[in-house]
Each structure stands twice: as C-alpha cells, then as structure tokens.
Design a protein around this motif. Structure first.
Motif, PDB file in Angstrom:
ATOM      1  N   GLY A 268      52.202 124.148 -36.018  1.00  0.00           N
ATOM      2  CA  GLY A 268      51.620 125.418 -36.252  1.00  0.00           C
ATOM      3  C   GLY A 268      50.851 125.360 -37.325  1.00  0.00           C
ATOM      4  O   GLY A 268      49.881 125.884 -36.950  1.00  0.00           O
ATOM      5  N   LEU A 269      51.189 125.844 -38.298  1.00  0.00           N
ATOM      6  CA  LEU A 269      50.618 126.413 -39.270  1.00  0.00           C
ATOM      7  C   LEU A 269      49.733 125.196 -39.792  1.00  0.00           C
ATOM      8  O   LEU A 269      49.041 125.335 -40.485  1.00  0.00           O
ATOM      9  CB  LEU A 269      52.015 126.526 -40.648  1.00  0.00           C
ATOM     10  N   ARG A 270      50.376 124.147 -39.451  1.00  0.00           N
ATOM     11  CA  ARG A 270      49.640 122.456 -40.095  1.00  0.00           C
ATOM     12  C   ARG A 270      48.122 122.586 -38.939  1.00  0.00           C
ATOM     13  O   ARG A 270      47.450 122.095 -39.609  1.00  0.00           O
ATOM     14  CB  ARG A 270      50.330 121.044 -39.516  1.00  0.00           C
ATOM     15  N   LYS A 271      47.976 123.114 -38.042  1.00  0.00           N
ATOM     16  CA  LYS A 271      47.264 122.859 -36.633  1.00  0.00           C
ATOM     17  C   LYS A 271      46.300 123.596 -37.737  1.00  0.00           C
ATOM     18  O   LYS A 271      45.171 124.290 -37.144  1.00  0.00           O
ATOM     19  CB  LYS A 271      47.878 123.618 -35.126  1.00  0.00           C
ATOM     20  N   TRP A 272      46.911 125.470 -37.837  1.00  0.00           N
ATOM     21  CA  TRP A 272      46.622 126.287 -38.231  1.00  0.00           C
ATOM     22  C   TRP A 272      45.017 126.171 -39.223  1.00  0.00           C
ATOM     23  O   TRP A 272      44.009 126.621 -39.667  1.00  0.00           O
ATOM     24  CB  TRP A 272      47.022 127.686 -38.509  1.00  0.00           C
ATOM     25  N   PHE A 273      45.933 125.514 -40.187  1.00  0.00           N
ATOM     26  CA  PHE A 273      45.498 124.890 -41.932  1.00  0.00           C
ATOM     27  C   PHE A 273      43.941 123.616 -40.730  1.00  0.00           C
ATOM     28  O   PHE A 273      43.339 123.326 -41.600  1.00  0.00           O
ATOM     29  CB  PHE A 273      46.209 123.994 -42.422  1.00  0.00           C
ATOM     30  N   CYS A 274      44.120 123.023 -40.327  1.00  0.00           N
ATOM     31  CA  CYS A 274      43.485 122.113 -39.755  1.00  0.00           C
ATOM     32  C   CYS A 274      41.841 122.456 -38.930  1.00  0.00           C
ATOM     33  O   CYS A 274      40.847 122.711 -39.848  1.00  0.00           O
ATOM     34  CB  CYS A 274      44.265 121.524 -38.827  1.00  0.00           C
ATOM     35  N   ASP A 275      42.515 123.566 -38.590  1.00  0.00           N
ATOM     36  CA  ASP A 275      41.142 124.884 -37.773  1.00  0.00           C
ATOM     37  C   ASP A 275      40.663 125.566 -38.760  1.00  0.00           C
ATOM     38  O   ASP A 275      39.334 126.322 -38.337  1.00  0.00           O
ATOM     39  CB  ASP A 275      42.126 125.607 -36.585  1.00  0.00           C
ATOM     40  N   ASN A 276      41.247 125.924 -39.625  1.00  0.00           N
ATOM     41  CA  ASN A 276      40.775 126.886 -40.479  1.00  0.00           C
ATOM     42  C   ASN A 276      40.512 126.979 -41.921  1.00  0.00           C
ATOM     43  O   ASN A 276      39.692 127.761 -42.806  1.00  0.00           O
ATOM     44  CB  ASN A 276      41.148 128.200 -40.200  1.00  0.00           C
ATOM     45  N   VAL A 277      40.703 125.938 -42.866  1.00  0.00           N
ATOM     46  CA  VAL A 277      41.375 125.513 -43.752  1.00  0.00           C
ATOM     47  C   VAL A 277      40.534 123.828 -44.267  1.00  0.00           C
ATOM     48  O   VAL A 277      39.067 124.115 -44.239  1.00  0.00           O
ATOM     49  CB  VAL A 277      42.338 125.590 -44.835  1.00  0.00           C
ATOM     50  N   SER A 278      41.156 123.506 -43.845  1.00  0.00           N
ATOM     51  CA  SER A 278      40.678 121.238 -43.782  1.00  0.00           C
ATOM     52  C   SER A 278      41.817 120.920 -42.990  1.00  0.00           C
ATOM     53  O   SER A 278      42.985 121.198 -43.744  1.00  0.00           O
ATOM     54  CB  SER A 278      39.855 121.326 -45.346  1.00  0.00           C
ATOM     55  N   ALA A 279      41.346 119.086 -42.959  1.00  0.00           N
ATOM     56  CA  ALA A 279      42.037 118.603 -42.573  1.00  0.00           C
ATOM     57  C   ALA A 279      43.445 118.194 -43.503  1.00  0.00           C
ATOM     58  O   ALA A 279      44.372 117.896 -43.016  1.00  0.00           O
ATOM     59  CB  ALA A 279      41.581 117.004 -41.801  1.00  0.00           C
ATOM     60  N   GLU A 280      42.699 117.436 -45.295  1.00  0.00           N
ATOM     61  CA  GLU A 280      43.502 118.155 -46.114  1.00  0.00           C
ATOM     62  C   GLU A 280      44.419 118.570 -46.776  1.00  0.00           C
ATOM     63  O   GLU A 280      45.331 117.834 -47.284  1.00  0.00           O
ATOM     64  CB  GLU A 280      42.095 117.039 -47.199  1.00  0.00           C
ATOM     65  N   VAL A 281      44.309 120.024 -46.353  1.00  0.00           N
ATOM     66  CA  VAL A 281      45.309 120.938 -46.877  1.00  0.00           C
ATOM     67  C   VAL A 281      46.205 120.920 -45.876  1.00  0.00           C
ATOM     68  O   VAL A 281      47.443 120.633 -46.286  1.00  0.00           O
ATOM     69  CB  VAL A 281      44.397 122.284 -47.157  1.00  0.00           C
ATOM     70  N   SER A 282      46.172 120.423 -44.905  1.00  0.00           N
ATOM     71  CA  SER A 282      46.928 120.283 -43.045  1.00  0.00           C
ATOM     72  C   SER A 282      47.791 119.148 -43.586  1.00  0.00           C
ATOM     73  O   SER A 282      48.830 119.275 -43.908  1.00  0.00           O
ATOM     74  CB  SER A 282      46.485 120.774 -42.292  1.00  0.00           C
ATOM     75  N   ALA A 283      47.171 118.249 -43.788  1.00  0.00           N
ATOM     76  CA  ALA A 283      47.956 117.250 -44.177  1.00  0.00           C
ATOM     77  C   ALA A 283      49.106 117.234 -45.580  1.00  0.00           C
ATOM     78  O   ALA A 283      49.880 116.007 -45.126  1.00  0.00           O
ATOM     79  CB  ALA A 283      47.142 115.508 -43.948  1.00  0.00           C
ATOM     80  N   SER A 284      47.931 117.631 -46.141  1.00  0.00           N
ATOM     81  CA  SER A 284      49.179 117.785 -47.646  1.00  0.00           C
ATOM     82  C   SER A 284      50.381 118.905 -47.639  1.00  0.00           C
ATOM     83  O   SER A 284      50.309 119.404 -48.108  1.00  0.00           O
ATOM     84  CB  SER A 284      48.258 118.029 -48.584  1.00  0.00           C
TER      85      SER A 284
END
Length: 101
Positions: free
Chosen positions: A85-101
């Motif tokens: 859920g947090l990775r999806k939040w980062f993808c939607d609200n920050v960036s895919a790069e931050v989500s992946a890291s």
C-alpha cells in the motif's frame, strides 16, 4: 503521540542537519480493527512528504503501534500488505523511483 505534522517537521529538521532518518509509521489496534490502517500510514507519510524535497536519506519503516511492547506481532502478510500500500502511495504521490527504492 505526535501529530503527523510534527513528525514531518522533525524529519525535515533532521535532514537539514545532515542526518539520515528512519521514520516509523503504524496504526493503533483500534485503527487496525476499524480497517483504517492504510489511511493512517498514508496520512503520516504525506505529512513527511509535504515537508521534504528528497527521500534519498529517508527510510520508511512500518511499525504498528499495537505491536510495540505488547507481545503481539504483525504477521508477514500484514506487513507486506502495508508495504504494498505504501509503495502504491509513493507511486501515485511522489514517484515510481521513490516507490521502487
């Protein structure tokens, strides 16, 4: 317990002083039982995101409040659900790069 905004300010201040930060997010037992875990951890994460410009020196750790000093532990499935859920939040609200890291 600190407000989300206060935690965001503390993270930003620590980064401004050259520190790396492990920010813990988690819900109370009442919030878990009410089914609001993701809303709670997303709100805390957003409060941090609102105060910082880079996640390079920040690690987000899921630590449910209900498991601190109680003898109860989050199951791997519960932890993985929140991580996803947090990775999806980062993808939607920050960036895919931050989500992946």
């Amino acid at each position: 317990s600190e407000t989300n905004e206060f935690v965001g300010e503390r993270v930003a201040y620590a980064l401004s002083q050259g520190l790396k930060v492990i920010a813990c997010v988690g819900e109370t037992l009442e919030q878990r039982e009410a089914g609001t875990t993701m809303e709670v951890v997303a709100a805390r994460t957003k409060a941090i995101a609102d105060k910082i410009s880079s996640w390079d020196n920040v690690v987000l750790a899921y630590e449910p409040v209900w498991a601190i000093g109680t003898g109860k532990v989050a199951s791997p499935a519960q932890a993985q659900e929140v991580h996803a859920g947090l990775r999806k939040w980062f993808c939607d609200n920050v960036s895919a790069e931050v989500s992946a890291s």
